[in-house]
Design a protein around this motif. Structure first.
Motif, PDB file in Angstrom:
ATOM      1  N   LEU A 262       3.674 -22.816   8.641  1.00 34.62           N
ATOM      2  CA  LEU A 262       2.125 -23.184   8.812  1.00 34.62           C
ATOM      3  C   LEU A 262       1.309 -22.095   9.598  1.00 34.62           C
ATOM      4  O   LEU A 262      -0.126 -22.138   9.446  1.00 34.62           O
ATOM      5  CB  LEU A 262       2.079 -24.306   9.935  1.00 34.62           C
ATOM      6  CG  LEU A 262       2.760 -25.698   9.221  1.00 34.62           C
ATOM      7  CD1 LEU A 262       2.699 -27.007  10.190  1.00 34.62           C
ATOM      8  CD2 LEU A 262       1.872 -26.098   7.799  1.00 34.62           C
ATOM      9  N   THR A 263       2.049 -21.116  10.469  1.00 27.24           N
ATOM     10  CA  THR A 263       1.115 -20.240  11.086  1.00 27.24           C
ATOM     11  C   THR A 263       0.892 -19.150  10.008  1.00 27.24           C
ATOM     12  O   THR A 263       0.089 -18.157  10.588  1.00 27.24           O
ATOM     13  CB  THR A 263       2.015 -19.539  12.051  1.00 27.24           C
ATOM     14  OG1 THR A 263       3.223 -19.026  11.482  1.00 27.24           O
ATOM     15  CG2 THR A 263       2.329 -20.573  13.097  1.00 27.24           C
ATOM     16  N   MET A 264       1.176 -19.138   8.868  1.00 33.65           N
ATOM     17  CA  MET A 264       0.804 -18.128   7.866  1.00 33.65           C
ATOM     18  C   MET A 264      -0.656 -18.267   7.609  1.00 33.65           C
ATOM     19  O   MET A 264      -1.073 -17.438   6.857  1.00 33.65           O
ATOM     20  CB  MET A 264       1.732 -18.090   6.562  1.00 33.65           C
ATOM     21  CG  MET A 264       2.985 -17.925   6.927  1.00 33.65           C
ATOM     22  SD  MET A 264       3.358 -16.184   7.444  1.00 33.65           S
ATOM     23  CE  MET A 264       3.855 -16.407   9.215  1.00 33.65           C
ATOM     24  N   LYS A 265      -0.998 -19.710   7.923  1.00 29.20           N
ATOM     25  CA  LYS A 265      -2.506 -19.865   7.479  1.00 29.20           C
ATOM     26  C   LYS A 265      -3.380 -18.925   8.099  1.00 29.20           C
ATOM     27  O   LYS A 265      -3.245 -18.774   9.367  1.00 29.20           O
ATOM     28  CB  LYS A 265      -2.744 -21.361   7.709  1.00 29.20           C
ATOM     29  CG  LYS A 265      -3.962 -21.876   7.027  1.00 29.20           C
ATOM     30  CD  LYS A 265      -4.053 -23.248   6.907  1.00 29.20           C
ATOM     31  CE  LYS A 265      -5.100 -23.834   5.908  1.00 29.20           C
ATOM     32  NZ  LYS A 265      -5.174 -24.885   5.620  1.00 29.20           N
ATOM     33  N   GLY A 266      -4.269 -18.159   7.315  1.00 31.12           N
ATOM     34  CA  GLY A 266      -5.271 -17.297   8.005  1.00 31.12           C
ATOM     35  C   GLY A 266      -4.775 -16.051   8.340  1.00 31.12           C
ATOM     36  O   GLY A 266      -5.344 -15.021   8.944  1.00 31.12           O
ATOM     37  N   LEU A 267      -3.453 -15.758   8.221  1.00 33.90           N
ATOM     38  CA  LEU A 267      -2.738 -14.495   8.363  1.00 33.90           C
ATOM     39  C   LEU A 267      -3.339 -13.399   7.466  1.00 33.90           C
ATOM     40  O   LEU A 267      -3.454 -13.693   6.237  1.00 33.90           O
ATOM     41  CB  LEU A 267      -1.295 -14.439   8.194  1.00 33.90           C
ATOM     42  CG  LEU A 267      -0.410 -13.203   8.637  1.00 33.90           C
ATOM     43  CD1 LEU A 267      -0.455 -12.969  10.013  1.00 33.90           C
ATOM     44  CD2 LEU A 267       0.933 -13.132   7.967  1.00 33.90           C
ATOM     45  N   LYS A 268      -3.851 -12.414   8.207  1.00 32.46           N
ATOM     46  CA  LYS A 268      -4.294 -11.477   7.232  1.00 32.46           C
ATOM     47  C   LYS A 268      -3.362 -10.265   6.685  1.00 32.46           C
ATOM     48  O   LYS A 268      -2.960  -9.665   7.745  1.00 32.46           O
ATOM     49  CB  LYS A 268      -5.389 -10.506   7.630  1.00 32.46           C
ATOM     50  CG  LYS A 268      -6.815 -11.646   7.533  1.00 32.46           C
ATOM     51  CD  LYS A 268      -8.211 -10.933   8.222  1.00 32.46           C
ATOM     52  CE  LYS A 268      -8.233 -11.315   9.671  1.00 32.46           C
ATOM     53  NZ  LYS A 268      -9.160 -10.804  10.165  1.00 32.46           N
ATOM     54  N   VAL A 269      -2.935 -10.450   5.480  1.00 30.10           N
ATOM     55  CA  VAL A 269      -1.850  -9.270   4.755  1.00 30.10           C
ATOM     56  C   VAL A 269      -2.531  -8.266   4.188  1.00 30.10           C
ATOM     57  O   VAL A 269      -3.234  -8.369   3.162  1.00 30.10           O
ATOM     58  CB  VAL A 269      -0.865 -10.240   4.062  1.00 30.10           C
ATOM     59  CG1 VAL A 269       0.109  -9.165   3.606  1.00 30.10           C
ATOM     60  CG2 VAL A 269      -0.384 -11.206   4.709  1.00 30.10           C
ATOM     61  N   GLY A 270      -2.149  -6.799   4.845  1.00 29.25           N
ATOM     62  CA  GLY A 270      -2.922  -5.528   4.143  1.00 29.25           C
ATOM     63  C   GLY A 270      -1.678  -5.312   2.786  1.00 29.25           C
ATOM     64  O   GLY A 270      -0.621  -5.222   3.073  1.00 29.25           O
ATOM     65  N   ILE A 271      -2.386  -4.968   1.872  1.00 26.84           N
ATOM     66  CA  ILE A 271      -1.440  -4.325   0.761  1.00 26.84           C
ATOM     67  C   ILE A 271      -2.189  -2.902   0.446  1.00 26.84           C
ATOM     68  O   ILE A 271      -3.191  -2.943  -0.136  1.00 26.84           O
ATOM     69  CB  ILE A 271      -1.662  -5.190  -0.666  1.00 26.84           C
ATOM     70  CG1 ILE A 271      -1.491  -6.879  -0.348  1.00 26.84           C
ATOM     71  CG2 ILE A 271      -0.846  -4.648  -1.783  1.00 26.84           C
ATOM     72  CD1 ILE A 271       0.107  -7.013  -0.322  1.00 26.84           C
ATOM     73  N   PRO A 272      -1.340  -2.063   1.005  1.00 21.20           N
ATOM     74  CA  PRO A 272      -2.004  -0.638   0.797  1.00 21.20           C
ATOM     75  C   PRO A 272      -1.788  -0.220  -0.644  1.00 21.20           C
ATOM     76  O   PRO A 272      -0.744   0.069  -1.451  1.00 21.20           O
ATOM     77  CB  PRO A 272      -1.225   0.335   1.719  1.00 21.20           C
ATOM     78  CG  PRO A 272       0.114  -0.702   2.233  1.00 21.20           C
ATOM     79  CD  PRO A 272      -0.114  -2.014   1.496  1.00 21.20           C
ATOM     80  N   VAL A 273      -2.782   0.422  -1.142  1.00 13.59           N
ATOM     81  CA  VAL A 273      -2.787   0.616  -2.588  1.00 13.59           C
ATOM     82  C   VAL A 273      -1.811   1.886  -2.732  1.00 13.59           C
ATOM     83  O   VAL A 273      -1.181   1.956  -3.717  1.00 13.59           O
ATOM     84  CB  VAL A 273      -4.203   1.079  -3.136  1.00 13.59           C
ATOM     85  CG1 VAL A 273      -4.794   2.221  -2.113  1.00 13.59           C
ATOM     86  CG2 VAL A 273      -4.336   1.574  -4.522  1.00 13.59           C
ATOM     87  N   GLU A 274      -1.563   2.712  -1.886  1.00 13.16           N
ATOM     88  CA  GLU A 274      -0.658   4.000  -1.842  1.00 13.16           C
ATOM     89  C   GLU A 274       0.598   3.547  -1.984  1.00 13.16           C
ATOM     90  O   GLU A 274       1.359   4.217  -2.618  1.00 13.16           O
ATOM     91  CB  GLU A 274      -1.058   4.858  -0.546  1.00 13.16           C
ATOM     92  CG  GLU A 274      -2.310   5.552  -0.572  1.00 13.16           C
ATOM     93  CD  GLU A 274      -3.548   4.839  -0.192  1.00 13.16           C
ATOM     94  OE1 GLU A 274      -3.219   3.390   0.272  1.00 13.16           O
ATOM     95  OE2 GLU A 274      -4.664   5.151  -0.183  1.00 13.16           O
ATOM     96  N   PHE A 275       1.086   2.208  -1.663  1.00 10.66           N
ATOM     97  CA  PHE A 275       2.254   2.226  -1.863  1.00 10.66           C
ATOM     98  C   PHE A 275       2.657   1.253  -3.164  1.00 10.66           C
ATOM     99  O   PHE A 275       3.797   0.973  -3.061  1.00 10.66           O
ATOM    100  CB  PHE A 275       2.883   0.791  -0.526  1.00 10.66           C
ATOM    101  CG  PHE A 275       2.808   1.417   0.749  1.00 10.66           C
ATOM    102  CD1 PHE A 275       2.233   2.571   0.964  1.00 10.66           C
ATOM    103  CD2 PHE A 275       3.514   0.616   1.756  1.00 10.66           C
ATOM    104  CE1 PHE A 275       2.349   3.343   2.473  1.00 10.66           C
ATOM    105  CE2 PHE A 275       3.607   1.287   3.104  1.00 10.66           C
ATOM    106  CZ  PHE A 275       2.765   2.623   3.301  1.00 10.66           C
ATOM    107  N   PHE A 276       1.817   1.252  -3.967  1.00  5.21           N
ATOM    108  CA  PHE A 276       2.095   0.598  -5.077  1.00  5.21           C
ATOM    109  C   PHE A 276       1.666   1.526  -6.396  1.00  5.21           C
ATOM    110  O   PHE A 276       1.001   0.951  -7.231  1.00  5.21           O
ATOM    111  CB  PHE A 276       1.336  -0.835  -5.413  1.00  5.21           C
ATOM    112  CG  PHE A 276       1.745  -1.588  -4.165  1.00  5.21           C
ATOM    113  CD1 PHE A 276       2.962  -2.514  -4.552  1.00  5.21           C
ATOM    114  CD2 PHE A 276       1.219  -1.985  -3.289  1.00  5.21           C
ATOM    115  CE1 PHE A 276       3.535  -3.482  -3.681  1.00  5.21           C
ATOM    116  CE2 PHE A 276       1.833  -2.601  -2.231  1.00  5.21           C
ATOM    117  CZ  PHE A 276       2.846  -3.463  -2.381  1.00  5.21           C
TER     118      PHE A 276
END
Lengths: 500, 500
Positions: free
Chosen positions: A258-272
């Protein structure tokens, strides 16, 4: 009863209700090591007598007390880079072949206070230089998921020993990915804490500003338990910080999706970008979607200067290594190669000892680092690399203004074949492309097994895939909590086990 | 070489001037070593004052000794050097068996202090010598060569040092020695160093070059290493100046090199040239954080600095009208200076009588220092050997008020130094008080007249020389205790009477 496939918290539960003794558990591991390790070669050496005596001591403590530390009576393996008093410590190098440590590393002291059971020293790349454990001067460790493949490195022996249930957990070190990459390749949890969280005293130095001890464990809660036992300010290491010690295991136990709600997860373009195995890419995207489904918001971010991280890393790490390894001169300890009575001078003695004592990769890095620090080149290399490091630190800092945690792959590929990259150091160096910038930025990161891909060389076989989570300075509890939620969803341990 | 040539050369040499800069290494009087808790102590069993850190064992890490930092800052403040609130430790890398880590922890780009000066006086001429920097570092161990074998003693390894680098502002060997002496005085005075050149706790390297008078450009310099006395520093520099001038005049070129002074032959010899010079590959010490000093700390250290010898000399001359010789002797050793100042305080507060300060100075210089040197097996000038200030002052009073005579005073002083007893007690015990009582003295004199009637007749008839004979006889009879003034008076009166 086979007691050698348990997690640390399961062992602790059993010991607490006195259903089994540490001696029984230790004995199970010893039997399994005798049976399996000749195939895996995770260990450089074991001391079963010591292990059983540690277990007996632990059992006495357990008998007398209802409350005892989590690690009491738990058999752990230790990367052969930690000094343990009275024990051989080689760092997988010939130059320390005969070195018996006269003192305990701070981590070891803390583990002893926790009444752990020392079961053996694990194999590694010589002086932690490498990503496959093939640079060990003694043996090649095999990946428990495919004996033709490497376990990763440099803490390959540690990762393999946990993955193959040859211990309940292992302490390793991570300078550029040496815990996370092998954990990823072997399907176990690997945590590299914030630089300065765990004392480096008594850990053989490779690159002092990047080295950090950490843990390799069967699951996230185990990693939290091991972390808590090892962290804390040490007056013998001035790079450790006086920080409040958090109760990581309790925090992990309370982790809730439930605590994942609102969690801001960054996806760095350089890693993909280019170089990432598409099958791994898809696995990571599954986790992204999973988190999104739990209410997290996904933010695309950029870490523009991380493209220089491998270059900056190999300047800084080799420079520091060239200096850290100067003490291995054959004069005071370690191997002195002077059988050749024709040695005419002190310089020749140095040269002979270092020529025969160090392996190829270590020599390569000493030469690189010596060059980078030389008069006339310092500004172009070391100084510039230090500036790049500052930029990378800033990249992360800026990103963490907008996101709570960063998500990406740990390794660009699953476990590769033994010998595949040995002739091409650059391709070997690139296997740490996603892990290195985190060491440069002093940040904590965790590799979590999230699934597996088909093994192209072994019919029906799979190779584990690791997810890397990165969080701001000294926020290990956040890494662990998010990892725990994902772990509960993907249930890796229920789905995959090595087939040997 | 014929005489003419020689004279030409000799004249030509006058058109040159020498340019000298000094690098001084001084050990600091800390209880423990700079980066570990081993005792900082000289003369112990080889390799008995060592630990993993100063042995450079794998895994060991340095920890800054703040007492060492305090003393270095104190030295810098006493030498008018600016303190840098942020400074960095650096590694100086080179191989040598007495250097266990293969690098020395020092400071390079950002030293703890820079830009200062020291005023010196040479043959009555004052000069300001600029100081480039003072930084903190650690000492190396020692090699002991016995026959064809070499042994390493690492007791000294890690001893705190400051390196003090002057600008090339000295132009003669004498000036160099004045600078060194002044520098050493200050460090010893402030309790920073013991200044012992023979034991190597205060060492000096001299950079010497010559140029034609009027030239702006500096000549090529030679560095003379480790000369272990003031006398040898002077000789070595003088030799080197002569060598360089001779070489230039005979058409040769000076090469940049390191030279060693041979005190037996009084020559300097090439040790290594520029090509063989070390590339120390300095870089920031990653095991130590930057050294940050706050204003409060600096202020506290500043307040702990006592009056410097230079200013003491000036004050003694101005306030007490002492000769420059007296000032020099009294300030040579800080313990003597403080002792002298204590005596002045006792003189000011006591109510038994006042003594002229010049007289107190004479007592210290002529009697106390002389007596201290005369006592065998007692290391002279050590604080512990001095009588209590109160006692010594009372002794001076005993003499000045005529209770004992000067010669008896010297006997009493020796007794005080040997036994530590109070002067009054010694005088009483040994019955040394002067016989000043007139009746008693008259009786004794009459008796002597009776015994020496011939001499008495001669004296009366004008042989004045015999007056001394009678004084001597009185002293003999009274065992030296007669008050010489009184004896003179009474004798004179008697003889006048007899003459009439």
């Amino acid at each position: 009863m086979d007691l050698s496939n348990l997690t640390i918290h399961q062992i602790n539960d059993l010991l607490k209700c006195r259903e089994v003794k540490s001696v029984d558990i230790t004995d199970s591991y010893i039997k399994r090591i005798k049976e399996i390790d000749p195939i895996i070669s995770a260990y450089l050496y074991n001391d079963f007598e010591e292990a059983l005596s540690n277990a007996e001591d632990a059992d006495k403590i357990i008998q007398k007390n209802s409350d005892f530390p989590y690690l009491t009576g738990v058999p752990l393996s230790i990367k052969d880079i930690f000094l343990i008093k009275g024990k051989r410590t080689t760092c997988a190098s010939k130059i320390l072949d005969n070195f018996i440590s006269p003192y305990d590393a701070t981590v070891i002291k803390r583990l002893k206070k926790n009444n752990y059971v020392f079961i053996g020293k694990t194999n590694m790349d010589e002086f932690a230089m490498g990503s496959s454990t093939e640079n060990s001067a003694y043996k090649i460790t095999k990946n428990p998921y495919d004996l033709n493949r490497v376990p990763g490195g440099s803490s390959g022996g540690s990762a393999a020993s946990v993955s193959a249930d040859l211990c309940a957990g292992s302490f390793g070190t991570d300078t550029g990915g040496s815990i996370r990459q092998p954990a990823s390749l072997c399907g176990v949890v690997g945590l590299k804490p914030t630089y300065g969280l765990i004392s480096r005293y008594g850990i053989i130095a490779f690159s002092s500003s990047l080295d950090q001890a950490g843990v390799i464990a069967n699951d996230v809660l185990d990693a939290a338990i091991m972390l808590k036992a090892a962290v804390g300010f040490d007056e013998k290491d001035q790079t450790t910080r006086k920080l409040e010690i958090k109760n990581y295991p309790e925090i992990v136990k309370k982790a809730d999706k439930l605590t994942m709600k609102g969690l801001k997860v960054g996806i760095p373009v350089e890693f993909f970008s280019e170089g990432l195995d598409p099958k791994i890419y898809l696995k990571i995207m599954e986790i992204k979607d999973l988190l999104k489904g739990l209410g997290a918001s996904i933010v695309d971010i950029s870490l523009p200067d991380t493209k220089y991280s491998v270059a900056a890393y190999y300047v800084i790490a080799t420079s520091e290594a060239s200096s850290n390894l100067e003490r291995y001169d054959g004069i005071r300890f370690g191997s002195r190669f002077n059988e050749d009575k024709n040695l005419q001078s002190l310089d020749e003695l140095y040269k002979k000892s270092r020529e025969l004592g160090f392996g190829k990769e270590v020599k390569r890095r000493i030469i690189l680092g010596t060059f980078a620090l030389s008069a006339g080149y310092y500004d172009a290399y070391y100084k510039k690399a230090s500036l790049v490091r500052k930029l990378i630190i800033k990249n992360y800092k800026d990103s963490f203004n907008n996101v709570d945690i960063i998500l990406g792959p740990t390794s660009p590929t699953p476990a590769f074949l033994i010998g595949e990259k040995m002739s091409d150091p650059l391709s070997m160096y690139l296997s740490d492309i996603y892990t290195i910038s985190i060491n440069l930025a002093y940040l904590p990161a965790l590799s979590l097994p999230i699934g597996a891909v088909e093994n192209p060389t072994k019919k029906g076989g799979v190779l584990p895939v690791g997810l890397q989570l990165i969080s701001p300075w000294a926020t290990e509890e956040r890494l662990l909590s998010v990892a725990k939620v994902i772990e509960d969803e993907v249930k890796f341990r229920e789905k995959y086990t090595p087939v040997m | 070489m014929n005489n003419n040539n020689y004279n030409e050369l000799h004249d030509a040499s006058h058109s040159f001037e020498a340019v000298i800069g000094l690098e001084v290494h001084s050990q600091l009087l800390t209880k423990t070593k700079m980066f570990c808790s081993c005792q900082n102590i000289f003369g112990k069993e080889p390799n008995s004052m060592v630990c993993p850190v100063c042995l450079g064992l794998p895994g060991a890490l340095p920890v800054i000794n703040f007492e060492g930092v305090r003393l270095a800052v104190k030295a810098a403040l006493a030498l008018n050097i600016n303190i840098n609130k942020k400074s960095l430790f650096a590694r100086k890398n080179y191989f040598y068996p007495d250097l266990p880590k293969g690098y020395q922890i020092s400071q390079y780009l950002d030293p703890v202090s820079s830009n200062g000066y020291l005023n010196i006086e040479t043959d009555g001429v004052e000069k300001r010598i600029r100081i480039n920097r003072l930084h903190i570092e650690e000492d190396a161990g020692k090699l002991i060569h016995i026959g064809s074998e070499s042994y390493v003693d690492l007791n000294r390894a890690g001893t705190p040092l400051v390196e003090i680098v002057s600008e090339p502002d000295m132009s003669s060997a004498k000036e160099a020695v004045s600078y060194l002496k002044e520098l050493r005085d200050i460090l010893v005075y402030q309790g920073i160093s013991d200044g012992n050149m023979e034991e190597g706790s205060f060492r000096c390297d001299a950079n010497v070059s010559v140029r034609r008078k009027g030239d702006e450009k500096l000549g090529t310099r030679a560095e003379i290493k480790n000369v272990n006395s003031f006398k040898f520093v002077e000789k070595a520099i003088d030799y080197e100046i002569g060598r360089q001038i001779d070489l230039i005049l005979s058409g040769g070129n000076i090469i940049q090199e390191t030279r060693l002074y041979d005190s037996k032959e009084n020559v300097t010899r090439s040790m290594r040239g520029k090509e063989e010079a070390h590339d120390y590959r300095y870089f920031e010490e990653p095991d130590l954080p930057p050294l940050i000093l706050d204003e409060e700390f600096i202020e506290k250290v500043k307040n702990s600095i006592s009056e410097l010898p230079q200013s003491k000399r000036k004050r003694y001359a101005d306030e007490y009208a002492l000769t420059s010789y007296d000032c020099e002797v009294l300030t040579q050793d800080k313990n003597i200076a403080y002792y002298f100042e204590d005596l002045i305080k006792v003189n000011a507060v006591n109510n038994k009588g006042k003594v002229e300060i010049k007289k107190i100075a004479n007592w210290v210089i002529n009697d106390l220092l002389f007596a201290l040197k005369g006592i065998e097996n007692q290391p002279a000038l050590k604080k512990g050997n001095m009588p209590e200030q109160e006692d010594f002052f009372n002794l001076i009073l005993e003499v000045e008020t005529g209770n004992i005579n000067k010669n008896t005073g010297k006997i009493v002083l020796t007794e005080m130094l040997l036994t530590g007893k109070k002067p009054a007690d010694i005088i009483k015990e040994k019955n040394l008080a002067q016989v000043s009582d007139e009746k008693g003295l008259e009786g004794i004199i009459k008796q002597i007249f009776d015994e020496n009637s011939k001499e008495l007749t001669d004296l009366i008839s004008g042989k004045d020389k015999l007056f001394g004979f009678f004084v001597g006889e009185v002293m003999k009879k009274t065992k030296g205790k007669a008050n010489p003034k009184k004896v003179n008076e009474i004798l004179k009166n008697f003889i006048e009477e007899k003459k009439n």
